[in-house]
Write an enzyme that holds these catalytic residues in place. Structure first.
Site, short mmCIF file in Angstrom:
data_model
loop_
_atom_site.label_atom_id
_atom_site.label_comp_id
_atom_site.label_asym_id
_atom_site.label_seq_id
_atom_site.Cartn_x
_atom_site.Cartn_y
_atom_site.Cartn_z
CD1 TRP A 102 16.23 45.29 -12.39
CD2 TRP A 102 17.70 44.04 -13.19
NE1 TRP A 102 16.96 46.05 -13.50
CE2 TRP A 102 17.93 45.18 -14.02
CE3 TRP A 102 18.92 42.99 -13.58
CZ2 TRP A 102 18.88 45.42 -15.08
CZ3 TRP A 102 19.62 43.21 -14.44
CH2 TRP A 102 19.85 44.57 -15.24
CD GLN A 110 13.31 45.27 -13.82
OE1 GLN A 110 13.52 45.60 -12.79
NE2 GLN A 110 13.65 46.73 -14.40
N GLY A 156 16.01 45.40 -18.67
CA GLY A 156 16.76 46.13 -17.71
C GLY A 156 17.70 47.01 -18.36
CG ASP A 204 15.09 50.57 -19.78
OD1 ASP A 204 15.25 49.41 -19.46
OD2 ASP A 204 14.75 51.58 -18.90
CD GLU A 236 19.99 55.22 -13.27
OE1 GLU A 236 19.77 56.27 -13.92
OE2 GLU A 236 18.98 54.32 -13.72
#
Ligand code: 9WN
Length: 436
Positions: free
Chosen positions: A45, A116, A176, A178, A405
């Site tokens: 993704w 994903q 995605g 986790d 991120e």
């Protein structure tokens, strides 16, 4: 076509330039690494989100990103969550050895054995729409159509049970998100993998920002179980502590199915997902995910046969999918905002939930892709003012901390690696793309 950020902020050129630099830094020619050191391979993704950024910088580069991802597709249509780069083996754990006996169409491909969230068909629709020439766009859509269809059909044919059209997610990595507290019930079972394993991630990023060793025990244990079941759901289901209906995953599938129908319509082909199929899916979604008492969408634990009582951003993904109308979307979002007081928006987990951690990965921080999906959904529903407001708040995070991120839920400071590709790509799309 309506733009999301209209008018553009004054610093849009600087934001765009910095975002393009991130993509160029992580560019491996045919695919883009999610981040330079932590994630050196191609992720499913991620590449879908990244392609939408490339589409505004170098359209043919977006086409190559998608082609590269599709090269890892399996014979049954499954699009793996990681397509390993041979040049980077050893830089990320787990490597392909965790996924023996895979079924990639091209035997030379090294891939993981789970998927994903299927954002790719939506991404391909949006990348196509970003090209001004209809013939070029249609030629590309015709090239990738079968691969996209196979990737969505895989879930219908191999990942459903008991006649319910919703998709069974078999691994937290597949979701995605986790280490979301949504999946703590499975971590708490305390399983241990058969083989010893070594982590690399927590030598690159502070361990306090990453999943714990207990989380990893579950991840590796489940991967062993999946490969020993030859990647077949029925064999896996009888042994696993983890099989879920994930509201986010199902919402993304539903949006992608509609976007693939739009591609088919543009190409003059029959729509692959009929109105009846979509209606049955939407009905099952409401039936299984809606919690009338809490007035929110929850995930569902298929092993324990119960809703998972943890409220997260997954509850907002029906907005992205058009599984709610404009009024319900605004109501869901207003209530999420009201319960996120003291946080930057949108924390991926509501701060009043058990397991919330403001700075740890999928347990609290704000993520650009989550915000982007909610923004796109609002724009599709015509809620332009709310879409623009959330887009503005998202850009503020980037102004403060850059293209990282994820962002600490309270302070907005960096969590995870810097120069994170999808954060950059999706800001490019927010600034340059249109509502679709
Ligand atoms: C495992 C690449 C990926 C994202 C996932 C995110 C994280 C990997 C990891 O990074 O997962 O797949 O090692 O933590 O959870 O959503 O695709 O950016």
């Amino acid at each position: 076509m309506r733009k999301i950020c209209d008018p553009l902020p004054d610093d849009a050129p600087a934001l765009l330039e910095a975002a393009a630099a991130v993509l160029r830094t992580n560019d491996r020619g045919e695919f883009t690494k999610p981040s330079a050191r932590l994630y050196p391979h191609q992720w499913n993704w991620d590449s879908a989100f990244i392609a939408m950024g490339w589409a505004h910088l170098d359209w043919e580069r977006a086409v190559r990103e998608v082609a590269s991802l599709l090269r890892g597709q399996w014979t049954d249509g499954m699009l793996p969550h990681i397509r390993y780069d041979r040049a980077a083996l050893g830089w990320y754990a787990p490597g392909p050895e965790l996924w023996p006996g895979g079924h990639a169409r091209d035997a030379d491909e090294l891939t993981s054995g789970i998927s994903q969230p299927p954002v790719l068909p939506t991404a391909v629709y949006r990348v196509g729409m970003a090209h001004p020439d209809r013939d070029r766009r249609h030629a590309w859509w015709a090239e990738v159509f079968d691969g996209l269809l196979a990737c969505l059909r895989y879930f219908c044919d191999h990942r459903t049970v008991e006649g319910c059209p919703l998709i069974v997610v078999v691994h937290p990595w597949e979701s995605g998100h986790d280490n979301s507290p949504r999946w703590d019930f499975a971590v708490e079972v305390g399983v241990r993998p058969q083989r010893p394993y070594q982590r690399i991630d927590n030598t690159i990023i502070a361990a306090a920002e990453r999943p714990t060793n207990r989380d990893y025990d579950l991840y590796i244990f489940l991967a062993e179980l999946i490969s020993s079941a030859d990647y077949a759901l029925p064999r896996y289901l009888s042994k696993t502590p983890f099989a879920v209906y994930d509201a986010q995953f199902n919402a993304i599938w539903y949006r992608s199915a509609q976007d693939l129908n739009r591609i088919a319509a543009a190409l003059g082909r029959p729509e692959p997902f009929s109105a009846e199929v979509l209606a049955a899916f939407a009905h099952a979604f409401r039936d299984r995910h809606w919690d009338a008492q809490r007035r929110t969408f929850l995930d569902y634990d298929l092993v324990g046969r119960r809703p998972i009582p943890v409220e997260t951003c997954a509850s907002l993904m029906p907005i992205f999918a058009g599984l709610v109308g404009a009024d319900e979307a605004l109501d869901l979002l207003a209530r999420y905002r009201a319960r996120s007081t003291g946080c930057r928006v949108l924390p991926v987990v509501l701060p009043d939930q058990r397991g919330f951690e403001a700075g740890r990965y999928s347990r609290g921080p704000v993520w650009i892709h989550t915000n982007w999906m909610v923004i796109q959904g609002l724009a599709s529903l015509g809620c332009d003012a709310e879409a623009a407001r959330l887009a503005g708040e998202t850009l503020d995070l980037v102004r403060q901390a850059g293209y990282v991120e994820c962002y600490h839920a309270a302070s907005g400071v960096t969590c995870g690696p810097h120069e994170f590709s999808w954060s950059a790509a999706l800001v490019i799309d927010l600034l340059r793309g249109s509502a679709s």
